[in-house]
Design an enzyme around this catalytic site. Structure first.
Site, PDB file in Angstrom:
ATOM      1  N   HIS A   1      -7.156   0.723  -6.788  1.00 34.71           N
ATOM      2  CA  HIS A   1      -7.370  -0.150  -5.627  1.00 34.71           C
ATOM      3  C   HIS A   1      -8.047  -1.433  -6.120  1.00 34.71           C
ATOM      4  O   HIS A   1      -9.213  -1.702  -5.813  1.00 34.71           O
ATOM      5  CB  HIS A   1      -8.242   0.594  -4.605  1.00 34.71           C
TER       6      HIS A   1
ATOM      7  N   ARG B   1     -13.447  -8.884   0.953  1.00 35.36           N
ATOM      8  CA  ARG B   1     -12.019  -8.610   0.717  1.00 35.36           C
ATOM      9  C   ARG B   1     -11.221  -9.892   0.928  1.00 35.36           C
ATOM     10  O   ARG B   1     -10.327 -10.232   0.151  1.00 35.36           O
ATOM     11  CB  ARG B   1     -11.507  -7.518   1.667  1.00 35.36           C
TER      12      ARG B   1
ATOM     13  N   ASP C   1     -17.295   6.826  -1.549  1.00 38.96           N
ATOM     14  CA  ASP C   1     -16.004   6.645  -0.879  1.00 38.96           C
ATOM     15  C   ASP C   1     -15.673   7.954  -0.168  1.00 38.96           C
ATOM     16  O   ASP C   1     -16.273   9.010  -0.453  1.00 38.96           O
ATOM     17  CB  ASP C   1     -14.940   6.281  -1.938  1.00 38.96           C
TER      18      ASP C   1
ATOM     19  N   CYS D   1     -16.503   1.396   0.375  1.00 34.81           N
ATOM     20  CA  CYS D   1     -15.351   0.514   0.633  1.00 34.81           C
ATOM     21  C   CYS D   1     -14.887   0.582   2.079  1.00 34.81           C
ATOM     22  O   CYS D   1     -14.156  -0.292   2.529  1.00 34.81           O
ATOM     23  CB  CYS D   1     -14.219   0.873  -0.310  1.00 34.81           C
TER      24      CYS D   1
ATOM     25  N   GLN E   1      -9.958  -4.052  -3.731  1.00 29.66           N
ATOM     26  CA  GLN E   1     -11.257  -3.578  -3.253  1.00 29.66           C
ATOM     27  C   GLN E   1     -12.345  -3.875  -4.286  1.00 29.66           C
ATOM     28  O   GLN E   1     -13.432  -4.375  -3.943  1.00 29.66           O
ATOM     29  CB  GLN E   1     -11.190  -2.060  -2.987  1.00 29.66           C
TER      30      GLN E   1
ATOM     31  N   ARG F   1       0.873  -1.173   0.000  1.00 30.28           N
ATOM     32  CA  ARG F   1       0.000   0.000   0.000  1.00 30.28           C
ATOM     33  C   ARG F   1       0.908   1.220   0.000  1.00 30.28           C
ATOM     34  O   ARG F   1       1.601   1.490   0.981  1.00 30.28           O
ATOM     35  CB  ARG F   1      -0.929   0.006   1.212  1.00 30.28           C
TER      36      ARG F   1
HETATM   37  N1   CP Z   1     -11.231  -0.399   2.051  1.00 27.04           N
HETATM   38  C1   CP Z   1      -9.955  -0.463   2.495  1.00 27.04           C
HETATM   39  O1   CP Z   1      -9.004  -0.645   1.726  1.00 27.04           O
HETATM   40  O2   CP Z   1      -9.823  -0.332   3.840  1.00 27.04           O
HETATM   41  P1   CP Z   1      -8.473  -0.124   4.667  1.00 27.04           P
HETATM   42  O3   CP Z   1      -7.954   1.240   4.317  1.00 27.04           O
HETATM   43  O4   CP Z   1      -8.878  -0.253   6.094  1.00 27.04           O
HETATM   44  O5   CP Z   1      -7.487  -1.187   4.249  1.00 27.04           O
HETATM   45  N1  NVA Z   2     -10.030   6.510  -1.582  1.00 26.10           N
HETATM   46  C1  NVA Z   2      -9.719   6.020  -0.260  1.00 26.10           C
HETATM   47  C2  NVA Z   2      -9.907   4.540  -0.178  1.00 26.10           C
HETATM   48  C3  NVA Z   2      -9.698   3.971   1.193  1.00 26.10           C
HETATM   49  C4  NVA Z   2      -9.813   2.480   1.224  1.00 26.10           C
HETATM   50  C5  NVA Z   2      -8.290   6.391   0.095  1.00 26.10           C
HETATM   51  O1  NVA Z   2      -7.403   6.383  -0.759  1.00 26.10           O
HETATM   52  O2  NVA Z   2      -8.058   6.714   1.259  1.00 26.10           O
END
Ligand code: CP
Ligand code: NVA
Length: 313
Positions: A128, A295, A226, A267, A131, A101
């Protein structure tokens, strides 16, 4: 070597095959208890996470493997003592899979260029994919299939989740309408839209971007939103962004113009009173915790596919 950087790394057939494996895993997890026996998943996170971090670790354990969560802040990489390529070359000598990430998608691409094992995108500023695999599985379950469904995304269009939804919907025959403020800071990247439109053509489905929230939601099967304050957005932007996005908040009034049996998705993490009201996310149409559960199943299928591909590669 196959990696998962964005859903467009795959074609429709592969994507649907992985979704089916995810459904199989969900139906009978015991059958997969040794599918990744002794395999090691290396997890590196530059941003916070609940779902991605916990579902990947739980997932690899359920498949018979082991996860290592690596803290960037206490690493030579984080201290500026070791480069990203060197870090990944070393990790590739130990681990069988990497989930990352990262802030910059270009860093993920650099990682992939130097990795000797499959790399999975656990979220970047661009996309992502994990997701959206979970989301497609959730839509398949709640709407009895994907083809011909209409998904309306409201809020931040210039967003990793929105981009991957555009890819995933266009690849699987789901119509997608994005309702967001006009302007390049809020609309999906033009290159993502162009690719989604090209992919949607094969199914005769629509890819629409509009600044009219109600028009985007009209008759939709799925309403998705989101955070307005993604992990990479400066907290100082809050007031300005709330003003900009408030017309795209998912409310009961918005839900009332969708199909009577429509579902609501987010999400997560969610902020009640911002991208949706508490009434909507805590109401009967909300499937957000099914999404979160999925997930785990979707990612297990992704890990098994990539391990299998690496074995044959
Ligand atoms: N939806 C998602 O990716 O959640 P986290 O940021 O908690 O991993
Ligand atoms: N768009 C959001 C998604 C979180 C899972 C972010 O990048 O924080």
């Amino acid at each position: 070597m196959e990696h998962l950087s964005s859903l467009t790394d795959w074609n429709e057939e592969i994507l649907l095959g992985v979704l089916q494996s995810a459904a199989d895993f969900k139906a009978e997890p015991e059958a997969f208890a040794r599918a990744a026996e002794r395999k090691v998943l290396f997890m590196i996170f530059e941003k916070p996470s609940l779902r991605t971090r916990v579902s990947f670790e739980t997932g690899i354990v359920r498949l018979g493997g082991h996860a290592i969560n690596y803290d960037v802040n206490t690493s030579p990489l984080g201290a500026g003592k070791e480069s990203l390529p060197d870090t990944i070359k070393v990790v590739s000598r130990y681990a069988d899979l990497i989930v990352a990430r990262l802030f910059k998608h270009s860093d993920l691409e650099e990682m992939i260029a130097h990795s000797g094992v499959p790399v999975i995108n656990g979220l970047t500023d661009y996309s992502h994919p994990c997701q959206i695999m979970a989301d497609l599985l959730t839509i398949r379950e709640h709407r009895r299939g994907l083809k011909g469904q209409t998904l309306c995304f409201l809020g931040d269009g210039f967003n990793n989740v929105t981009h991957s939804l555009l890819h995933g919907c266009a690849m699987t025959g789901v119509n997608i309408r994005v309702g967001c403020p006009a302007g390049e800071d809020y609309e999906p990247l033009p290159s993502v839209l162009a690719e989604a439109r090209r992919l949607a053509e094969a199914h005769g489905t629509e890819v629409v971007v509009t600044d009219d929230a109600k028009a985007a939601a009209e008759g939709a099967d799925v309403v998705y939103t989101d955070s307005w304050m993604s992990y990479h957005i400066d907290p100082g932007e809050l007031d300005r962004r709330v003003k900009k996005f408030m017309p795209y908040q998912v409310t009961e009034e918005i839900m009332s113009v969708t199909r009577p049996d429509s579902i609501f998705m987010n999400c997560l993490p969610a902020a009640r009173g911002y991208e949706q009201t508490a009434e909507v996310i805590d109401g009967p149409r909300s499937v957000v915790f099914d999404q979160a559960e999925n997930r785990l199943h979707a990612q297990n299928a992704i890990m098994l596919r990539l391990l299998e591909q690496a074995r044959h590669g």
